[in-house]
Design a protein around this motif. Structure first.
Motif, PDB file in Angstrom:
ATOM      1  N   TYR A  77       0.835  -1.208   0.000  1.00 22.94           N
ATOM      2  CA  TYR A  77       0.000   0.000   0.000  1.00 22.94           C
ATOM      3  C   TYR A  77       0.872   1.261   0.000  1.00 22.94           C
ATOM      4  O   TYR A  77       0.408   2.362   0.267  1.00 22.94           O
ATOM      5  CB  TYR A  77      -1.011  -0.022   1.151  1.00 22.94           C
ATOM      6  N   PHE A 159      -1.871   5.342  11.351  1.00 23.70           N
ATOM      7  CA  PHE A 159      -0.977   4.424  12.057  1.00 23.70           C
ATOM      8  C   PHE A 159      -0.276   5.082  13.248  1.00 23.70           C
ATOM      9  O   PHE A 159       0.710   4.567  13.771  1.00 23.70           O
ATOM     10  CB  PHE A 159       0.052   3.825  11.081  1.00 23.70           C
ATOM     11  N   PHE A 178      -1.153   8.136   6.478  1.00 26.37           N
ATOM     12  CA  PHE A 178      -0.800   6.782   6.952  1.00 26.37           C
ATOM     13  C   PHE A 178       0.655   6.847   7.431  1.00 26.37           C
ATOM     14  O   PHE A 178       1.008   7.773   8.155  1.00 26.37           O
ATOM     15  CB  PHE A 178      -1.106   5.752   5.856  1.00 26.37           C
ATOM     16  N   ARG A 212     -10.330  -1.939  -7.099  1.00 24.74           N
ATOM     17  CA  ARG A 212     -10.695  -1.654  -5.716  1.00 24.74           C
ATOM     18  C   ARG A 212      -9.892  -0.393  -5.374  1.00 24.74           C
ATOM     19  O   ARG A 212      -8.686  -0.336  -5.614  1.00 24.74           O
ATOM     20  CB  ARG A 212     -10.317  -2.840  -4.834  1.00 24.74           C
ATOM     21  N   VAL A 215      -8.701   3.827   0.290  1.00 24.87           N
ATOM     22  CA  VAL A 215      -8.854   5.120   0.969  1.00 24.87           C
ATOM     23  C   VAL A 215      -9.522   6.165   0.060  1.00 24.87           C
ATOM     24  O   VAL A 215      -9.081   7.304  -0.034  1.00 24.87           O
ATOM     25  CB  VAL A 215      -7.491   5.645   1.474  1.00 24.87           C
ATOM     26  N   MET A 243      -6.835   7.841  16.450  1.00 28.72           N
ATOM     27  CA  MET A 243      -7.627   8.410  15.361  1.00 28.72           C
ATOM     28  C   MET A 243      -8.980   8.884  15.847  1.00 28.72           C
ATOM     29  O   MET A 243      -9.549   9.840  15.341  1.00 28.72           O
ATOM     30  CB  MET A 243      -7.879   7.332  14.305  1.00 28.72           C
ATOM     31  N   GLN A 252     -11.439  13.715   5.929  1.00 28.05           N
ATOM     32  CA  GLN A 252     -12.146  12.533   5.418  1.00 28.05           C
ATOM     33  C   GLN A 252     -13.491  12.982   4.861  1.00 28.05           C
ATOM     34  O   GLN A 252     -14.104  13.897   5.428  1.00 28.05           O
ATOM     35  CB  GLN A 252     -12.360  11.557   6.578  1.00 28.05           C
ATOM     36  N   GLU A 279     -13.051   2.094  -1.072  1.00 27.33           N
ATOM     37  CA  GLU A 279     -13.020   1.951   0.381  1.00 27.33           C
ATOM     38  C   GLU A 279     -13.557   3.235   1.005  1.00 27.33           C
ATOM     39  O   GLU A 279     -12.920   4.285   0.938  1.00 27.33           O
ATOM     40  CB  GLU A 279     -11.586   1.689   0.837  1.00 27.33           C
ATOM     41  N   PHE A 281     -16.241   4.692   4.418  1.00 31.68           N
ATOM     42  CA  PHE A 281     -16.671   4.282   5.757  1.00 31.68           C
ATOM     43  C   PHE A 281     -17.897   5.079   6.184  1.00 31.68           C
ATOM     44  O   PHE A 281     -18.340   5.977   5.499  1.00 31.68           O
ATOM     45  CB  PHE A 281     -15.530   4.515   6.763  1.00 31.68           C
ATOM     46  N   HIS A 344      -8.214  -7.851   4.676  1.00 31.48           N
ATOM     47  CA  HIS A 344      -6.842  -7.925   5.187  1.00 31.48           C
ATOM     48  C   HIS A 344      -6.558  -6.940   6.319  1.00 31.48           C
ATOM     49  O   HIS A 344      -5.432  -6.858   6.784  1.00 31.48           O
ATOM     50  CB  HIS A 344      -5.879  -7.675   4.031  1.00 31.48           C
ATOM     51  N   ASP A 345      -7.561  -6.150   6.705  1.00 34.56           N
ATOM     52  CA  ASP A 345      -7.362  -5.154   7.767  1.00 34.56           C
ATOM     53  C   ASP A 345      -8.069  -5.516   9.063  1.00 34.56           C
ATOM     54  O   ASP A 345      -7.896  -4.817  10.064  1.00 34.56           O
ATOM     55  CB  ASP A 345      -7.894  -3.781   7.320  1.00 34.56           C
ATOM     56  N   ARG A 408      -2.059  -6.522  11.813  1.00 32.22           N
ATOM     57  CA  ARG A 408      -2.973  -7.244  10.925  1.00 32.22           C
ATOM     58  C   ARG A 408      -2.403  -8.557  10.402  1.00 32.22           C
ATOM     59  O   ARG A 408      -3.015  -9.195   9.552  1.00 32.22           O
ATOM     60  CB  ARG A 408      -3.355  -6.303   9.763  1.00 32.22           C
TER      61      ARG A 408
HETATM   62  O1  ISL Z   1      -9.242   5.666   8.631  1.00 30.91           O
HETATM   63  C1  ISL Z   1      -9.774   4.591   8.796  1.00 30.91           C
HETATM   64  C2  ISL Z   1     -11.190   4.522   9.214  1.00 30.91           C
HETATM   65  O2  ISL Z   1     -11.802   5.743   9.200  1.00 30.91           O
HETATM   66  C3  ISL Z   1      -9.008   3.345   8.558  1.00 30.91           C
HETATM   67  O3  ISL Z   1      -9.845   2.263   8.675  1.00 30.91           O
HETATM   68  C4  ISL Z   1      -8.316   3.374   7.194  1.00 30.91           C
HETATM   69  O4  ISL Z   1      -9.044   4.085   6.273  1.00 30.91           O
HETATM   70  C5  ISL Z   1      -8.060   2.029   6.639  1.00 30.91           C
HETATM   71  O5  ISL Z   1      -7.171   1.380   7.508  1.00 30.91           O
HETATM   72  C6  ISL Z   1      -7.455   2.135   5.239  1.00 30.91           C
HETATM   73  O6  ISL Z   1      -6.976   0.881   4.805  1.00 30.91           O
HETATM   74  C7  ISL Z   1      -6.390   0.815   3.533  1.00 30.91           C
HETATM   75  O7  ISL Z   1      -5.334   1.730   3.355  1.00 30.91           O
HETATM   76  C8  ISL Z   1      -4.194   1.536   4.180  1.00 30.91           C
HETATM   77  C9  ISL Z   1      -3.686   0.100   4.158  1.00 30.91           C
HETATM   78  O8  ISL Z   1      -2.739  -0.091   5.174  1.00 30.91           O
HETATM   79  C10 ISL Z   1      -4.821  -0.882   4.335  1.00 30.91           C
HETATM   80  O9  ISL Z   1      -4.337  -2.187   4.232  1.00 30.91           O
HETATM   81  C11 ISL Z   1      -5.845  -0.569   3.287  1.00 30.91           C
HETATM   82  O10 ISL Z   1      -6.910  -1.485   3.250  1.00 30.91           O
HETATM   83  C12 ISL Z   1      -3.143   2.466   3.644  1.00 30.91           C
HETATM   84  O11 ISL Z   1      -3.025   2.326   2.266  1.00 30.91           O
END
Ligand code: ISL
Ligand code: CA
Length: 544
Positions: A77, A159, A178, A212, A215, A243, A252, A279, A281, A344-345, A408
């Motif tokens: 990523y 992170f 990140f 896919r 973010v 966070m 966001q 992705e 939320f 995977h998360d 993870r």
């Molecule tokens: O910010 C979040 C929720 O509001 C987090 O869940 C975040 O958006 C999410 O972890 C993003 O994940 C994706 O991007 C990351 C990567 O490490 C993950 O594996 C991927 O699925 C950075 O690219």
């Protein structure tokens, strides 16, 4: 016509009627003994995924987590070349072969597009950080320090720590939502947007069927870079750490993201039958904003994540039904739902729902639900085996995102093909789980999770009701149960789910006459209008 009604099959493209299977490429199959999964390994396993017969799993598309060159600070990523293949995974020739071989079997290929940030080793960033007047300076987000040298605002990296990293040489901060190895690209710079659009074209020209999008909800932010307000509700902080100390109003879901999404869609529409799933939320209404409203000119789908957040005690019929109904209601007309149990998360579904026998029983019922709800199911590799989180010894942990426990890695362990694993001839990059759970044995056992998945998938493939049919919850069933019908013309099905650990008897309304029990996640019971569900059991019936 309300949304949850039957849809005309003519409008059903592959990503609507199909089942999408996520492969974490490091962990599916290694072909050269280096302990890291690769694309040739996937080619070797394509028949497992779909050989055209019910002996195989029967999926329609594979989404690969990132396969691009990357220093692997965040296991791909952090992309350092959007138009290449990481040597650990193979090369462009193997990627081309994978696309061809998959297509021969009717399997579509979805790549992971990571637009929010690149690697700090990407040539664009190396240029950008080289001097303040470099032509690529504005390709990333650089800001002066505050009066006391502090970061430009209070944004927090997912992170951990500040989202700003000080650059000694050019005396400015750059933004990274990140890791600091993942600088955020500046999508407000048109050159960046065009370059990223060309990345999409590059892969679609090679035959890739969709993306896919990582973010999706953060690719543009408040242009004024104002502070996020504090999150007054402290309960959130316990759930999700640092966070969650802020409300992500500025970094966001910024209102004009949808314009950028629409332009991505326009590029994808230059090619026939391509698909995007992003992705995103939050609440159903937030997710569906990314579909583009009535015109459906945004993403084809935004991931619908509420089920991946359910742990143990929150796994109740009432809550799950509420999620299903809320998403169905929120979708714009013609908008297509999707359902996800894991990725995977997040912790493996079998672990999240309780682990052990309880976790397995619940995961079986969850599978029946996943594959009978209206909308596209996503399956995370290994879910079809019932794989659980694998405890990884501290000195073998790899994931940099270790803010909360082991990170993870436990949900990213190698696929278990046989009692010996057979993921690699070498040492796997992460340890195997309990190898008594493996594809070879599971395929022979009609009661296994794998056999259940195969039956459900192949049944679904042939069922107009499940693919196109209307969804309607059945009212008045006992607490702890979720019962719904899926109906398309005279293909009429009923699904009954017991979320509790007690048997429950349900009187099915006389207007819904059960004729045949098609599938049970437990053992075969007799057919009657009154059905008693075993603990954690789900069933699928045919209706007269
Ligand atoms: O910010 C979040 C929720 O509001 C987090 O869940 C975040 O958006 C999410 O972890 C993003 O994940 C994706 O991007 C990351 C990567 O490490 C993950 O594996 C991927 O699925 C950075 O690219
Ligand atoms: Ca390998």
């Amino acid at each position: 016509m309300p949304n949850h009604q039957s849809q005309d099959p003519k409008h059903h493209l592959w990503w609507k009627h199909g089942i999408i299977y996520q492969i974490y490429p490091r962990s599916f199959q290694d072909s050269n003994g280096d302990g890291i999964g690769d694309l040739q390994g996937v080619i070797d396993r394509l028949d497992y995924l779909n050989d055209g017969t019910p002996n195989s799993l029967g999926i329609d598309a594979i989404w690969f987590s990132p396969t691009f060159p990357s220093p692997m600070a965040d296991f791909g990523y952090d992309v350092s070349d959007y138009e290449g293949v990481h040597p650990d995974f193979g090369d462009m020739a193997v990627m081309d072969k994978l696309i061809t071989e998959a297509h021969k079997r009717g399997i579509r290929i979805i790549l992971d597009f990571v637009p929010n940030h690149s690697s700090n080793q990407h040539p664009w960033f190396i240029e950008s950080r080289s001097s303040r007047d470099n032509p690529k300076r504005d390709w990333y987000i650089w800001r002066d320090p505050g009066p006391a040298g502090e970061p430009p605002n209070n944004w927090i990296a997912v992170f951990g720590g500040s989202a700003w990293e000080w650059d000694q040489k050019t005396q400015q901060y750059y933004l990274h939502l990140f890791l600091k190895e993942q600088p955020d690209l500046n999508w407000r710079n048109q050159q960046v947007e065009h370059a990223m659009h060309d990345v999409l074209r590059f892969w679609m020209n090679r035959g890739v069927d969709g993306f896919r999008i990582d973010v999706m909800d953060r690719i543009v932010k408040d242009p004024e870079m104002r502070d996020n307000p504090p999150q007054p509700d402290r309960r959130w902080a316990e759930l999700a750490g640092q966070m969650a100390l802020q409300r992500h109003t500025q970094d966001q879901d910024w209102p004009d993201i949808i314009d950028y999404v629409r332009r991505i869609r326009t590029v994808v529409d230059e090619f026939p039958e391509r698909m995007t799933v992003g992705e995103v939320f939050g609440t159903p209404s937030n997710i569906v904003r990314y579909y583009g409203g009535e015109k459906l000119d945004g993403l084809h789908m935004g991931f619908n994540f509420p089920l991946v957040r359910l742990y143990m005690n929150r796994w109740t019929a009432e809550r799950v039904r509420r999620y299903v109904d809320a998403f169905e209601e929120a979708l714009p007309p013609g908008g297509w739902p999707n359902w996800v149990l894991g990725n995977h998360d997040v912790d493996r579904v079998a672990s999240r729902l309780g682990g052990g026998e309880l976790g397995q029983a619940r995961a079986r019922m969850a599978a029946l639900m996943l594959l009978t709800l209206r909308g596209t199911p996503f399956i995370y590799y290994g879910e079809e085996l019932g794989m659980a989180n694998v405890p990884v010894p501290d000195d073998q942990l790899q994931d940099p995102a270790r803010l909360y426990g082991p990170g993870r890695d436990p949900e990213r362990t190698p696929m278990q093909w046989t009692r010996d694993g057979d993921f690699t001839t070498g040492t796997p990059w992460l340890p195997y789980g309990d190898l008594s759970l493996n594809v070879e044995d599971a395929a022979r056992d009609p009661m296994s999770m794998l056999s259940l998945y195969k039956r459900l998938i192949w049944f679904r493939r042939g069922s107009d009701a499940l693919v196109h049919g209307a969804y309607a919850p059945v009212e008045g069933t006992p607490p702890g149960t979720f019962v719904y019908t899926r109906i398309h013309n005279d293909d009429r099905l009923l699904v009954a789910l017991n979320f509790t650990t007690d048997p429950i008897t349900i009187d099915i309304p006389a207007s819904l006459k059960l004729t045949e029990l098609l599938e049970s996640t437990h053992v075969d019971p007799p057919v009657a209008q009154q059905i008693t569900l075993h603990p954690n059991e789900g069933r699928l019936y045919r209706l007269a």
